[in-house]
Design a protein around this motif. Structure first.
Motif, short mmCIF file in Angstrom:
data_model
loop_
_atom_site.label_atom_id
_atom_site.label_comp_id
_atom_site.label_asym_id
_atom_site.label_seq_id
_atom_site.Cartn_x
_atom_site.Cartn_y
_atom_site.Cartn_z
N PHE A 149 31.54 26.53 110.92
CA PHE A 149 32.94 26.37 111.31
C PHE A 149 33.40 24.94 111.15
N GLU A 150 32.59 24.00 111.65
CA GLU A 150 32.99 22.59 111.62
C GLU A 150 33.06 22.03 110.21
N LEU A 151 32.42 22.69 109.25
CA LEU A 151 32.38 22.20 107.88
C LEU A 151 33.56 22.71 107.06
N GLU A 152 34.34 23.61 107.63
CA GLU A 152 35.56 24.12 107.00
C GLU A 152 35.31 24.63 105.59
N ALA A 153 34.35 25.53 105.48
CA ALA A 153 34.08 26.15 104.18
C ALA A 153 35.28 26.95 103.71
N LEU A 154 35.52 26.94 102.41
CA LEU A 154 36.61 27.72 101.85
C LEU A 154 36.38 29.21 102.04
N ASP A 155 35.12 29.63 101.87
CA ASP A 155 34.84 31.06 101.91
C ASP A 155 33.34 31.29 102.08
N TYR A 156 32.99 32.53 102.40
CA TYR A 156 31.60 32.99 102.43
C TYR A 156 31.49 34.19 101.51
N LEU A 157 30.48 34.22 100.67
CA LEU A 157 30.24 35.34 99.78
C LEU A 157 28.95 36.03 100.20
N LEU A 158 29.04 37.31 100.47
CA LEU A 158 27.90 38.07 100.94
C LEU A 158 27.13 38.66 99.76
N LYS A 159 25.83 38.41 99.72
CA LYS A 159 24.98 38.94 98.65
C LYS A 159 24.68 40.42 98.88
N PRO A 160 24.57 41.23 97.82
CA PRO A 160 24.80 40.87 96.42
C PRO A 160 26.30 40.63 96.17
N ILE A 161 26.61 39.56 95.48
CA ILE A 161 27.99 39.13 95.32
C ILE A 161 28.71 39.96 94.27
N ASP A 162 29.85 40.50 94.66
CA ASP A 162 30.69 41.28 93.76
C ASP A 162 31.55 40.34 92.92
N LEU A 163 31.72 40.65 91.64
CA LEU A 163 32.47 39.77 90.75
C LEU A 163 33.93 39.63 91.18
N ASN A 164 34.54 40.72 91.59
CA ASN A 164 35.94 40.64 92.03
C ASN A 164 36.08 39.77 93.28
N ARG A 165 35.12 39.91 94.19
CA ARG A 165 35.14 39.08 95.40
C ARG A 165 34.91 37.62 95.05
N PHE A 166 34.06 37.37 94.08
CA PHE A 166 33.82 36.01 93.59
C PHE A 166 35.11 35.44 93.02
N GLY A 167 35.83 36.26 92.25
CA GLY A 167 37.08 35.81 91.65
C GLY A 167 38.12 35.41 92.69
N LYS A 168 38.17 36.15 93.80
CA LYS A 168 39.11 35.80 94.87
C LYS A 168 38.76 34.46 95.50
N ALA A 169 37.47 34.20 95.63
CA ALA A 169 37.03 32.91 96.19
C ALA A 169 37.39 31.77 95.24
N VAL A 170 37.24 31.99 93.95
CA VAL A 170 37.61 30.97 92.95
C VAL A 170 39.10 30.70 92.99
N GLU A 171 39.89 31.76 93.11
CA GLU A 171 41.35 31.61 93.19
C GLU A 171 41.74 30.78 94.42
N LYS A 172 41.05 31.03 95.53
CA LYS A 172 41.31 30.27 96.75
C LYS A 172 40.97 28.79 96.53
N ALA A 173 39.88 28.53 95.82
CA ALA A 173 39.49 27.15 95.54
C ALA A 173 40.53 26.45 94.66
N GLN A 174 41.05 27.16 93.66
CA GLN A 174 42.08 26.58 92.79
C GLN A 174 43.33 26.23 93.60
N GLU A 175 43.75 27.16 94.45
CA GLU A 175 44.96 26.94 95.24
C GLU A 175 44.78 25.79 96.21
N PHE A 176 43.59 25.71 96.83
CA PHE A 176 43.35 24.64 97.80
C PHE A 176 43.26 23.29 97.09
N TYR A 177 42.67 23.27 95.90
CA TYR A 177 42.60 22.03 95.13
C TYR A 177 44.00 21.54 94.80
#
Length: 233
Positions: free
Chosen positions: A91-119
């Protein structure tokens, strides 16, 4: 389009290989390095500029959480884990997201989109550009909040509740009310009480030291009454 320079760290070779395949599918990402050894990965991160880090939480030498905690400055972080119960320390590290293994490609894509928007959000903040959104850490993730949707913000000691128009459930995040107000456009929000900030454009009426909004009535603090009167002129 700005490419996000990223690094992936995971002690499981198969998981790391899958992460490398996923990263290759997204033109917005530039993979700099992968590491099976968390300590080597940490050394690389301390000596190189990285925008985004994918890191496993559970590793034998040091945990992903301890690795991220050791970094200064820290890149954007997306944790990967095989466990549904995330460590509260993240919590204190303010991670953008958590991906649960096995990682789904669509879920991975949503995390990448979030990273782009936050950047992009951080770039605009550095350039003092008008902010149409802000990011807060809630429910173990960074959440994007559209400024136009905020009706009012309520202080709960060290936490705040962000109440959104048309939403029954507020967003709870660890942040002082003063800091939240600093992140918002000064011409659109006003502090009206020790415990409340309201969106000026969402005010329905002001009467009897109360501000009526669509979803609530907010009291006007005695020390804020003079500044609130300016809204009625």
């Amino acid at each position: 389009m700005t490419k996000l320079k990223c690094v992936a760290i995971d002690d499981e070779p198969l998981a790391l290989a899958l992460m490398e395949q996923y990263i290759a599918k997204f033109p917005a990402l530039q993979l700099l390095k992968t590491f099976e050894d968390a300590i080597s990965g940490a050394e690389y991160l301390k000596q190189n500029v990285v925008d985004l880090l994918f890191v496993d939480i559970n590793m034998p030498d040091i945990t992903g959480i301890d690795l991220v905690r050791s970094l200064d400055p820290r890149p954007m972080v997306i944790f990967t884990t095989a466990y549904k119960n995330f460590a509260f320390e993240g919590f204190e590290l303010e991670a953008l997201d958590y991906l649960l293994k096995p990682i789904d490609l669509n879920r991975f894509g949503k995390a990448v989109e979030k990273a782009q928007e936050f950047y992009q959000y951080k770039q605009n903040a550095n350039q003092a550009a008008p902010q149409e959104s802000l990011y807060v850490y809630s429910e173990y993730r960074m959440i994007k909040v559209n400024v136009a949707d905020i009706e009012y913000i309520e202080s709960m000691e060290d936490y705040i509740k962000i109440h959104l128009s048309g939403e029954d459930k507020p967003i709870l995040t660890l942040m002082p009310l003063k800091k939240a107000l600093e992140k918002l456009p000064a011409d659109q929000f006003k502090r009206v009480h020790r415990s409340y900030v309201v969106a000026i454009g969402k005010i329905k009426s002001i009467q009897n030291r109360k501000i009526k909004l669509a979803q609530a009535e907010i009291p006007i603090g005695e020390s804020y009454s003079a500044s609130v009167k300016e809204l009625t002129r």
